[in-house]
Design a protein around this motif. Structure first.
Motif, PDB file in Angstrom:
ATOM      1  N   HIS A  96       2.030  13.796   9.315  1.00  0.00           N
ATOM      2  CA  HIS A  96       3.370  13.328   8.946  1.00  0.00           C
ATOM      3  C   HIS A  96       4.035  14.163   7.853  1.00  0.00           C
ATOM      4  CE1 HIS A  96       3.338   9.552  11.303  1.00  0.00           C
ATOM      5  NE2 HIS A  96       2.036   9.614  11.127  1.00  0.00           N
ATOM      6  N   HIS A  97       3.234  14.896   7.074  1.00  0.00           N
ATOM      7  CA  HIS A  97       3.817  15.638   5.952  1.00  0.00           C
ATOM      8  C   HIS A  97       3.356  17.087   5.886  1.00  0.00           C
ATOM      9  CE1 HIS A  97       5.499  11.943   4.270  1.00  0.00           C
ATOM     10  NE2 HIS A  97       4.345  11.368   4.555  1.00  0.00           N
ATOM     11  N   GLU A 104      -4.037   0.820   5.909  1.00  0.00           N
ATOM     12  CA  GLU A 104      -4.904  -0.201   5.322  1.00  0.00           C
ATOM     13  C   GLU A 104      -6.333  -0.063   5.863  1.00  0.00           C
ATOM     14  OE1 GLU A 104      -5.304  -5.067   4.865  1.00  0.00           O
ATOM     15  OE2 GLU A 104      -3.516  -4.182   5.785  1.00  0.00           O
ATOM     16  N   GLU A 105      -7.287   0.090   4.942  1.00  0.00           N
ATOM     17  CA  GLU A 105      -8.710   0.282   5.236  1.00  0.00           C
ATOM     18  C   GLU A 105      -8.975   1.514   6.093  1.00  0.00           C
ATOM     19  OE1 GLU A 105     -10.727  -3.353   6.371  1.00  0.00           O
ATOM     20  OE2 GLU A 105     -10.842  -3.879   4.232  1.00  0.00           O
ATOM     21  N   ALA A 106      -8.066   2.467   6.096  1.00  0.00           N
ATOM     22  CA  ALA A 106      -8.333   3.746   6.753  1.00  0.00           C
ATOM     23  C   ALA A 106      -9.401   4.495   5.967  1.00  0.00           C
ATOM     24  CB  ALA A 106      -7.061   4.582   6.825  1.00  0.00           C
ATOM     25  N   THR A 107     -10.216   5.256   6.661  1.00  0.00           N
ATOM     26  CA  THR A 107     -11.206   6.090   5.985  1.00  0.00           C
ATOM     27  C   THR A 107     -10.504   7.259   5.294  1.00  0.00           C
ATOM     28  OG1 THR A 107     -11.573   7.529   7.889  1.00  0.00           O
ATOM     29  CG2 THR A 107     -12.919   5.511   7.738  1.00  0.00           C
ATOM     30  N   VAL A 108     -11.255   7.976   4.480  1.00  0.00           N
ATOM     31  CA  VAL A 108     -10.686   9.129   3.780  1.00  0.00           C
ATOM     32  C   VAL A 108     -10.218  10.199   4.776  1.00  0.00           C
ATOM     33  CG1 VAL A 108     -11.187  11.011   2.177  1.00  0.00           C
ATOM     34  CG2 VAL A 108     -11.941   8.676   1.651  1.00  0.00           C
ATOM     35  N   PRO A 109     -11.027  10.592   5.776  1.00  0.00           N
ATOM     36  CA  PRO A 109     -10.531  11.588   6.746  1.00  0.00           C
ATOM     37  C   PRO A 109      -9.335  11.092   7.550  1.00  0.00           C
ATOM     38  CG  PRO A 109     -12.921  11.478   6.804  1.00  0.00           C
ATOM     39  CD  PRO A 109     -12.462  10.319   5.968  1.00  0.00           C
ATOM     40  N   GLU A 110      -9.288   9.807   7.869  1.00  0.00           N
ATOM     41  CA  GLU A 110      -8.129   9.270   8.592  1.00  0.00           C
ATOM     42  C   GLU A 110      -6.866   9.363   7.738  1.00  0.00           C
ATOM     43  OE1 GLU A 110     -10.496   5.964  11.368  1.00  0.00           O
ATOM     44  OE2 GLU A 110      -9.572   5.370   9.461  1.00  0.00           O
ATOM     45  N   THR A 111      -7.007   9.129   6.453  1.00  0.00           N
ATOM     46  CA  THR A 111      -5.860   9.242   5.549  1.00  0.00           C
ATOM     47  C   THR A 111      -5.389  10.691   5.469  1.00  0.00           C
ATOM     48  OG1 THR A 111      -6.668   7.356   4.267  1.00  0.00           O
ATOM     49  CG2 THR A 111      -5.061   8.798   3.200  1.00  0.00           C
ATOM     50  N   SER A 112      -6.331  11.623   5.351  1.00  0.00           N
ATOM     51  CA  SER A 112      -5.970  13.042   5.316  1.00  0.00           C
ATOM     52  C   SER A 112      -5.282  13.461   6.613  1.00  0.00           C
ATOM     53  CB  SER A 112      -7.221  13.894   5.103  1.00  0.00           C
ATOM     54  OG  SER A 112      -7.800  13.646   3.852  1.00  0.00           O
ATOM     55  N   ALA A 113      -5.790  12.978   7.733  1.00  0.00           N
ATOM     56  CA  ALA A 113      -5.192  13.329   9.020  1.00  0.00           C
ATOM     57  C   ALA A 113      -3.755  12.819   9.111  1.00  0.00           C
ATOM     58  CB  ALA A 113      -6.032  12.765  10.166  1.00  0.00           C
ATOM     59  N   TYR A 114      -3.511  11.629   8.585  1.00  0.00           N
ATOM     60  CA  TYR A 114      -2.155  11.063   8.580  1.00  0.00           C
ATOM     61  C   TYR A 114      -1.223  11.937   7.744  1.00  0.00           C
ATOM     62  CZ  TYR A 114       1.611   7.653   7.845  1.00  0.00           C
ATOM     63  OH  TYR A 114       2.829   7.020   7.783  1.00  0.00           O
ATOM     64  N   LEU A 168       0.850  -1.187   0.000  1.00  0.00           N
ATOM     65  CA  LEU A 168       0.000   0.000   0.000  1.00  0.00           C
ATOM     66  C   LEU A 168       0.888   1.240   0.000  1.00  0.00           C
ATOM     67  CD1 LEU A 168      -3.041   0.699   0.093  1.00  0.00           C
ATOM     68  CD2 LEU A 168      -2.807   0.982   2.566  1.00  0.00           C
ATOM     69  N   LEU A 169       0.624   2.152  -0.933  1.00  0.00           N
ATOM     70  CA  LEU A 169       1.503   3.288  -1.180  1.00  0.00           C
ATOM     71  C   LEU A 169       0.812   4.624  -1.001  1.00  0.00           C
ATOM     72  CD1 LEU A 169       3.574   2.702  -4.459  1.00  0.00           C
ATOM     73  CD2 LEU A 169       4.397   2.656  -2.110  1.00  0.00           C
ATOM     74  N   ALA A 170       1.607   5.610  -0.572  1.00  0.00           N
ATOM     75  CA  ALA A 170       1.299   7.022  -0.765  1.00  0.00           C
ATOM     76  C   ALA A 170       2.354   7.560  -1.707  1.00  0.00           C
ATOM     77  CB  ALA A 170       1.330   7.772   0.557  1.00  0.00           C
ATOM     78  N   VAL A 171       1.922   8.329  -2.693  1.00  0.00           N
ATOM     79  CA  VAL A 171       2.836   8.931  -3.660  1.00  0.00           C
ATOM     80  C   VAL A 171       2.834  10.435  -3.426  1.00  0.00           C
ATOM     81  CG1 VAL A 171       3.389   9.231  -6.102  1.00  0.00           C
ATOM     82  CG2 VAL A 171       2.291   7.108  -5.325  1.00  0.00           C
ATOM     83  N   HIS A 172       4.020  11.019  -3.330  1.00  0.00           N
ATOM     84  CA  HIS A 172       4.142  12.445  -3.062  1.00  0.00           C
ATOM     85  C   HIS A 172       4.763  13.134  -4.273  1.00  0.00           C
ATOM     86  CE1 HIS A 172       3.106  11.581   1.078  1.00  0.00           C
ATOM     87  NE2 HIS A 172       4.094  10.695   1.149  1.00  0.00           N
ATOM     88  N   VAL A 173       4.002  14.060  -4.866  1.00  0.00           N
ATOM     89  CA  VAL A 173       4.430  14.776  -6.064  1.00  0.00           C
ATOM     90  C   VAL A 173       4.632  16.238  -5.703  1.00  0.00           C
ATOM     91  CG1 VAL A 173       3.817  15.443  -8.421  1.00  0.00           C
ATOM     92  CG2 VAL A 173       3.111  13.192  -7.544  1.00  0.00           C
ATOM     93  N   GLU A 191       6.015   6.259  -0.523  1.00  0.00           N
ATOM     94  CA  GLU A 191       5.984   5.914   0.894  1.00  0.00           C
ATOM     95  C   GLU A 191       5.062   4.714   1.097  1.00  0.00           C
ATOM     96  OE1 GLU A 191       4.563   7.916   5.174  1.00  0.00           O
ATOM     97  OE2 GLU A 191       4.151   8.921   3.261  1.00  0.00           O
ATOM     98  N   THR A 192       5.558   3.647   1.684  1.00  0.00           N
ATOM     99  CA  THR A 192       4.686   2.530   2.035  1.00  0.00           C
ATOM    100  C   THR A 192       3.923   2.903   3.295  1.00  0.00           C
ATOM    101  OG1 THR A 192       6.472   1.460   3.279  1.00  0.00           O
ATOM    102  CG2 THR A 192       6.185   0.814   0.969  1.00  0.00           C
TER     103      THR A 192
END
Length: 557
Positions: free
Chosen positions: A151-152, A137-147, A118-123, A131-132
């Motif tokens: 972190h970034h 995994e199975e995070a909701t959309v707001p949880e992904t945004s919060a991460y 599972l990847l995040a790509v930073h452009v 970034e792996t």
């Protein structure tokens, strides 16, 4: 002619590589957005590709107006091979992504391949990193945004992301941005899910090598008029037309059993406005037609519901409480699903178990779909693939669930649903706007083909420019000519070429006249389809003559 600038960035998530390709000639010819992405998809996705295979590609593209601060331009286009329809699909989303995308210094992002993690790509304007993110995994959309924020320091305005539905390959999963804005129709979220891409972020302040000069006026005129408009859209969004459509035409109800919803006042524009607690907008837009809503009793906050969600999670399911519709809206945004297809599919299930009006069950089933849990695994395939098992009619076109505007009473819109490359989507041609306004008689299909072609071409160019469809009254044809330094016929021709490329690609996958159909009868449909093919100069079997197209995209090395 005004056009987007910058290279195409190809990201191979399997190989973890990023390559820039100059596409200046293509941009000069096709401007940007949907037209450029469709040309690339047509020439670079194999005709026999599996929508869930590594050979499928997803294109995120911008237009020249995203270099401006003009209202109605805070949007982007996304294109790929749809796992729902099995043909090319383009989706359009607002929010605040477009300026950050443009700041990264590219005009198109092409995502190809398949990651084993599972990847995040930073452009950014300084390069691309991978970034792996197994913790997402199975995070909701707001949880992904919060991460990404933690972190970034990149908030949801910098991201596209998928939720559990995309990871679980729900065929109508959305790609989300700004948490609540969706590249909704056609399942592009599942395409990213199949590539194991959880999110992509964008940042930078790159200056184009060639400056994009936006004519002013009309840039400032459009912005001023948007800011001072008293249009009801600004207070109620698309929900403002709910009661009018229900009373004067029809609002499909209880999985198309009925033509009107007796409790429409409880879920319509006024009910939504009562829950609205602040203004909401897209990037640089003074029109501010978005609907941040809150229910004080439950604490529920969401954005919307807009009219299509009122239809799909309200009338179609027989649900008469606006808070329940808000819950459906919020779940779809959080889990990453198209509210139209999700709501209609849940309605088909409620029909099969005779539970119309059971909002609690509807919410439970919506959640199960995103995780492919139990019956949710069946419903995640969409109505076209599961209607036999449910024992309900197949209310889809080309595998796509219907939008609200009923072709059984709006016959021009019905014709549009039948022939649209995207399937039963209301914005492909927006014949509905002419029939609601009385500019076009809603009865009958004959003699409407030329208007339909013009509407398709016009909407396609708006997705190419990129200009919000709700800005059509402000970005008039005359102003579009000034903005893009081209005659309107030139702009419509770009739209026409794009529709033709979509059709040709789909033809190579086996689509033909048999797919241009409806699950209900409207007058003279077959003769009207003949008129449409004649207007497009297509073959009588619904295919595009090979000689009509040329390859314009750079070859894939």
């Amino acid at each position: 002619m005004l056009h987007a600038v910058g290279p195409m960035l190809t990201v191979d998530v399997g190989e973890r590589t990023a390559t820039e390709t100059a596409i200046d000639d293509l941009l000069e010819r096709e401007v940007g957005g949907r037209a450029v992405a469709t040309a690339l998809a047509h020439d670079r996705i194999p005709f026999d590709a599996d929508p869930f295979g590594p050979e499928n590609r997803a294109y995120l593209s911008t237009g020249p107006l995203q270099q401006s601060q003009m209202s109605f331009t805070g949007r982007m286009n996304m294109t790929g091979l749809s796992p729902l329809t099995d043909g090319l699909v383009s989706a359009n989303a607002g929010g605040y992504l477009s300026r950050n995308f443009a700041g990264a210094g590219i005009s198109v992002l092409e995502v190809v391949g398949e990651s084993d993690e599972l990847l995040a790509v930073h452009v950014s304007d300084e390069g691309v990193s991978f970034e792996t993110v197994p913790e997402l995994e199975e995070a909701t959309v707001p949880e992904t945004s919060a991460y990404m924020t933690e972190h970034h320091d990149l908030g949801p305005e910098h991201c596209i992301a998928i939720g559990p539905a995309g990871e679980n390959l729900v065929r109508f999963a959305s790609v989300m941005t700004f948490d609540s804005r969706a590249f909704g129709r056609g399942g592009l979220g599942a395409v990213l899910g199949s590539k194991n891409v959880k999110c992509v972020t964008f940042e930078g302040d790159a200056t184009p090598a060639v400056e994009v000069e936006i004519p002013d006026p009309p840039e400032s005129e459009i912005h001023r008029e948007a800011a001072t408009s008293d249009d009801r859209m600004r207070s109620q969004g698309t929900a403002g037309g709910t009661e009018f459509i229900n009373e004067a035409f029809s609002l499909p109800t209880r999985y198309f059993r009925d033509y009107e919803f007796e409790s429409v006042a409880d879920i319509g524009g006024n009910a939504v406005e009562e829950k609205k607690y602040k203004k909401g907008a897209c990037s640089a837009c003074a029109y501010a037609c978005k609907l941040p809503t809150r229910d004080e009793e439950t604490g529920l906050e969401t954005e919307g519901p807009e009219f299509e969600t009122i239809y799909s999670f309200g009338a179609m399911q027989g649900v008469d409480d606006i808070v329940d519709v808000m819950h459906g809206n919020e779940r779809c945004d959080t889990l990453g699903m198209d509210t139209i297809s999700a709501g209609v599919t849940v309605a088909a299930y409620l029909d099969s178990v005779d539970e119309f009006g059971n909002a609690e069950l509807a919410q439970e089933i919506t959640e199960k779909i995103a995780y492919r849990d139990g019956v949710g695994d069946t419903l995640a395939e969409g109505v076209d693939r599961c209607h036999d098992e449910l024992g309900v009619p197949n209310y889809t076109v080309k595998g796509m669930e219907f939008a609200a505007h009923d072709g059984r009473t709006l016959h021009g819109q019905g014709l549009s649903y039948a022939v649209a490359n995207r399937g039963a989507d209301h914005l492909y041609a927006s014949m509905l706007s002419l029939e609601y306004s009385g500019e076009l008689d809603p009865q009958g299909t004959l003699g409407k083909a030329d208007t339909l072609v013009e509407q398709e071409n016009h909407n396609t160019f708006l997705d190419t420019g990129i200009v919000c469809v709700f800005g059509s009254d402000y970005a008039t044809d005359e102003r579009l000519e000034t903005l893009f330094d081209a005659d309107i016929d030139e702009l419509l021709a770009i739209g026409g070429r794009t529709v033709e490329r979509e059709r040709h690609f789909n033809n190579q996958r086996g689509f033909d006249r048999e797919d241009d159909t409806l699950p209900y009868e409207i007058p003279d449909l077959e003769d009207a389809i003949d008129e449409y093919y004649d207007a497009r100069a297509w073959n009588a079997d619904g295919t595009v003559p090979d000689a009509a197209l040329e390859s314009v995209a750079p070859a894939d090395d």
